[in-house]
Design an enzyme around this catalytic site. Structure first.
Site, PDB file in Angstrom:
ATOM      1  N   VAL A   1       0.236   1.407   2.915  1.00 46.18           N
ATOM      2  CA  VAL A   1       0.144   2.558   2.011  1.00 46.18           C
ATOM      3  C   VAL A   1      -0.710   3.653   2.643  1.00 46.18           C
ATOM      4  O   VAL A   1      -1.850   3.406   3.047  1.00 46.18           O
ATOM      5  CB  VAL A   1      -0.463   2.163   0.657  1.00 46.18           C
ATOM      6  CG1 VAL A   1      -0.516   3.374  -0.270  1.00 46.18           C
ATOM      7  CG2 VAL A   1       0.318   1.034   0.006  1.00 46.18           C
TER       8      VAL A   1
ATOM      9  N   GLU B   1      -3.333  -3.141   4.695  1.00 47.43           N
ATOM     10  CA  GLU B   1      -3.883  -1.800   4.507  1.00 47.43           C
ATOM     11  C   GLU B   1      -2.921  -0.717   4.992  1.00 47.43           C
ATOM     12  O   GLU B   1      -2.804   0.351   4.374  1.00 47.43           O
ATOM     13  CB  GLU B   1      -5.217  -1.675   5.253  1.00 47.43           C
ATOM     14  CG  GLU B   1      -5.869  -0.310   5.154  1.00 47.43           C
ATOM     15  CD  GLU B   1      -6.321   0.028   3.746  1.00 47.43           C
ATOM     16  OE1 GLU B   1      -5.879   1.065   3.221  1.00 47.43           O
ATOM     17  OE2 GLU B   1      -7.107  -0.754   3.168  1.00 47.43           O
TER      18      GLU B   1
ATOM     19  N   LYS C   1       5.484  -2.067   3.570  1.00 42.56           N
ATOM     20  CA  LYS C   1       5.306  -1.834   2.138  1.00 42.56           C
ATOM     21  C   LYS C   1       6.445  -2.407   1.301  1.00 42.56           C
ATOM     22  O   LYS C   1       6.227  -2.922   0.206  1.00 42.56           O
ATOM     23  CB  LYS C   1       5.126  -0.352   1.832  1.00 42.56           C
ATOM     24  CG  LYS C   1       6.288   0.571   2.171  1.00 42.56           C
ATOM     25  CD  LYS C   1       6.105   1.198   3.511  1.00 42.56           C
ATOM     26  CE  LYS C   1       7.148   2.247   3.833  1.00 42.56           C
ATOM     27  NZ  LYS C   1       6.941   2.806   5.187  1.00 42.56           N
TER      28      LYS C   1
ATOM     29  N   ASP D   1      10.550   4.800  -1.157  1.00 44.02           N
ATOM     30  CA  ASP D   1       9.404   4.503  -0.301  1.00 44.02           C
ATOM     31  C   ASP D   1       8.094   4.644  -1.085  1.00 44.02           C
ATOM     32  O   ASP D   1       7.219   3.779  -1.037  1.00 44.02           O
ATOM     33  CB  ASP D   1       9.408   5.446   0.903  1.00 44.02           C
ATOM     34  CG  ASP D   1       8.171   5.305   1.768  1.00 44.02           C
ATOM     35  OD1 ASP D   1       8.131   4.372   2.593  1.00 44.02           O
ATOM     36  OD2 ASP D   1       7.247   6.123   1.627  1.00 44.02           O
TER      37      ASP D   1
ATOM     38  N   LYS E   1       4.984   1.833  -2.355  1.00 46.62           N
ATOM     39  CA  LYS E   1       3.542   2.039  -2.165  1.00 46.62           C
ATOM     40  C   LYS E   1       2.809   2.047  -3.506  1.00 46.62           C
ATOM     41  O   LYS E   1       1.720   1.483  -3.634  1.00 46.62           O
ATOM     42  CB  LYS E   1       3.309   3.340  -1.411  1.00 46.62           C
ATOM     43  CG  LYS E   1       3.891   3.334   0.001  1.00 46.62           C
ATOM     44  CD  LYS E   1       3.875   4.717   0.626  1.00 46.62           C
ATOM     45  CE  LYS E   1       4.512   4.727   1.998  1.00 46.62           C
ATOM     46  NZ  LYS E   1       4.620   6.082   2.571  1.00 46.62           N
TER      47      LYS E   1
ATOM     48  N   ARG F   1      12.858  -5.402  21.748  1.00 43.10           N
ATOM     49  CA  ARG F   1      14.258  -5.758  21.517  1.00 43.10           C
ATOM     50  C   ARG F   1      14.997  -6.061  22.806  1.00 43.10           C
ATOM     51  O   ARG F   1      15.825  -6.966  22.862  1.00 43.10           O
ATOM     52  CB  ARG F   1      14.950  -4.623  20.768  1.00 43.10           C
ATOM     53  CG  ARG F   1      14.466  -4.467  19.329  1.00 43.10           C
ATOM     54  CD  ARG F   1      15.168  -3.329  18.634  1.00 43.10           C
ATOM     55  NE  ARG F   1      14.725  -3.179  17.255  1.00 43.10           N
ATOM     56  CZ  ARG F   1      15.115  -2.205  16.450  1.00 43.10           C
ATOM     57  NH1 ARG F   1      15.970  -1.288  16.897  1.00 43.10           N
ATOM     58  NH2 ARG F   1      14.667  -2.129  15.210  1.00 43.10           N
TER      59      ARG F   1
END
Length: 434
Positions: A133, A130, A106, A202, A206, A47
């Site tokens: 999750v 991959e 996710k 969240d 997933k 940033r």
């Protein structure tokens, strides 16, 4: 003959991005041997100039914007910034530029993955996720590759480490939800605004991904029913233990002739099941296939290097392709065979239920409660009555038979109306696994 390395650009050099750089450097020879070619990070974005990390070594070009990394002369982009809007645009730009993409995002995959996967496939490129999750647990590879001989009928998992840590603290140390959450925030497990973790969002992202790969359906985040932890009281933790259960926040997906159920909520789990024994910030996923039976996968679901392990595994898969089109479909099924299936409403989903009631200590209470349940054709599998102390109200905990949510809630409305029932009550689902 020398083999050209796979050149990687990393967008976002936070905890996971730094972990990727370190894992690639630490295990360079092993990774090259497995991939058939070296994998090197050539470009990263931070940033600000002050955000340059210790992991950035000579030879890695540092850019001030993620767009500059996407435009750089690299083979693969690792998108590790999170969010949906900018990440979506960056991935589309990378694919348009002929670059495969690895992401740990996710939310993006769950909410916009269908279109992104289709775009990558149309261009003959890889979109791998991959790391989206369960961190270091390779659960997507398990479902997409390891268990391909099976029809998966159900999966259930502890897929949010923050929620698992909070419930563990409430169980082991007797903390309140508020105190356990405060500890999780101090340790960095929970954000200052913990809503995504403690309200199940969240985990719902997933679960969307896992269910799609398990059942061969398009990603459908909108179908996931969620319930957070705030309704779990320390009394429920104690009573559940006395009844032989632990309370865990689970993501559950099941498939039947009626459709697919997708749900995230606090759940009573028998205390002899491995999911009940998975504590702290660990993740665990239980998968049931019609050939293999039950399998369970446990490990660290977050953190820099565990998640980086999953990112690097995707990079190795891409390196092995050496420019060829992906062999394994992103969702484990060819696009033509992905099939929309009806989504069951949470009211239609069947399970056992746990009910905690606070009632006046007077004759006829149990008889009235059991009569209402019997009239609704709801059997009682277990009941626990805690006698009052010093003229306090009594507490009753009940475990029911397996019924639909709508039938249980209809009986619960009648119970609420009884004059001796106090407002303080709790209703949770119960899962018994084979």
């Amino acid at each position: 003959m020398s083999v050209s390395p796979l050149r990687v650009g990393i967008v976002g050099l936070g905890t996971v991005g730094q972990g990727v750089v370190r894992v690639l450097a630490k295990n360079a020879s092993t990774i090259a041997a497995r991939a058939g070619r070296p994998i090197v990070v050539t470009d990263v974005s931070v940033r600000t100039a002050a955000a340059k990390r210790d992991c950035v070594v000579d030879g890695i070009r540092v850019h001030a914007t993620p767009e500059a990394v996407v435009a750089a002369d690299v083979d693969v982009i690792c998108e590790l910034i999170g969010g949906t809007e900018l990440a979506n645009d960056l991935i589309l730009a990378a694919l348009a530029g002929g670059k495969s993409v690895v992401t740990a995002n996710k939310a993006l995959i769950a909410e916009r993955g269908n279109a992104l996967i289709a775009e990558a496939s149309a261009r003959g490129l890889t979109l791998a996720f991959e790391a989206a999750v369960a961190g270091g647990i390779p659960i997507i590879k398990v479902l997409r590759e390891g268990l391909t001989a099976n029809a998966i009928d159900s999966l259930a998992g502890i897929i949010n480490g923050t929620s698992n840590y909070i419930l563990t603290q409430m169980t082991v140390k007797g903390q309140s939800f508020a105190d356990a959450l405060a500890d999780a925030q101090k340790l960095g497990y929970a954000e200052a605004d913990p809503t995504f973790d403690v309200e199940g969002i969240d985990a719902a992202h997933k679960l969307t991904i896992l269910a799609s790969i398990a059942f061969g359906t398009p990603l459908n985040f909108a179908a996931v029913a969620t319930e957070g932890l705030s309704k779990v009281h320390s009394q429920d933790i104690q009573l559940a233990r006395e009844l032989g259960y632990r309370i865990k926040s689970l993501g559950i997906a099941k498939r039947s002739e009626h459709g697919v159920e997708l749900r995230v909520h606090p759940t009573l789990v028998p205390d002899d099941h491995l999911l009940a024994k998975t504590d702290g910030a660990l993740n665990a996923v239980r998968v049931h296939g019609n050939a293999v039976g039950q399998t369970v996968y446990v490990g660290r679901g977050a953190g820099g290097e565990p998640t980086a392990s999953a990112v690097v595994a995707d990079l190795i898969d891409i390196a092995r392709l050496n420019g060829a089109k992906p062999v394994v479909p992103a969702l484990g099924f060819t696009a033509a065979t992905l099939l929309d299936q009806p989504s069951l409403s949470i009211e239609a989903v069947e399970s056992a239920f746990y009910l905690r009631l606070t009632v006046a200590d007077e004759p006829g209470v149990l008889r009235a409660l059991t009569s209402i349940l019997a009239e609704a054709d709801i059997s009682i599998e277990a009941i626990l009555q805690k006698e009052p102390e010093d003229h306090e109200d009594a507490r009753i905990a009940i475990i029911t038979s397996v019924i639909s949510g709508s039938r249980f809630d209809a009986a619960l409305e009648r119970i609420r109306a009884l004059p001796f029932v106090r407002a303080d009550m709790s209703r949770l689902r119960v899962e018994h696994f084979e």
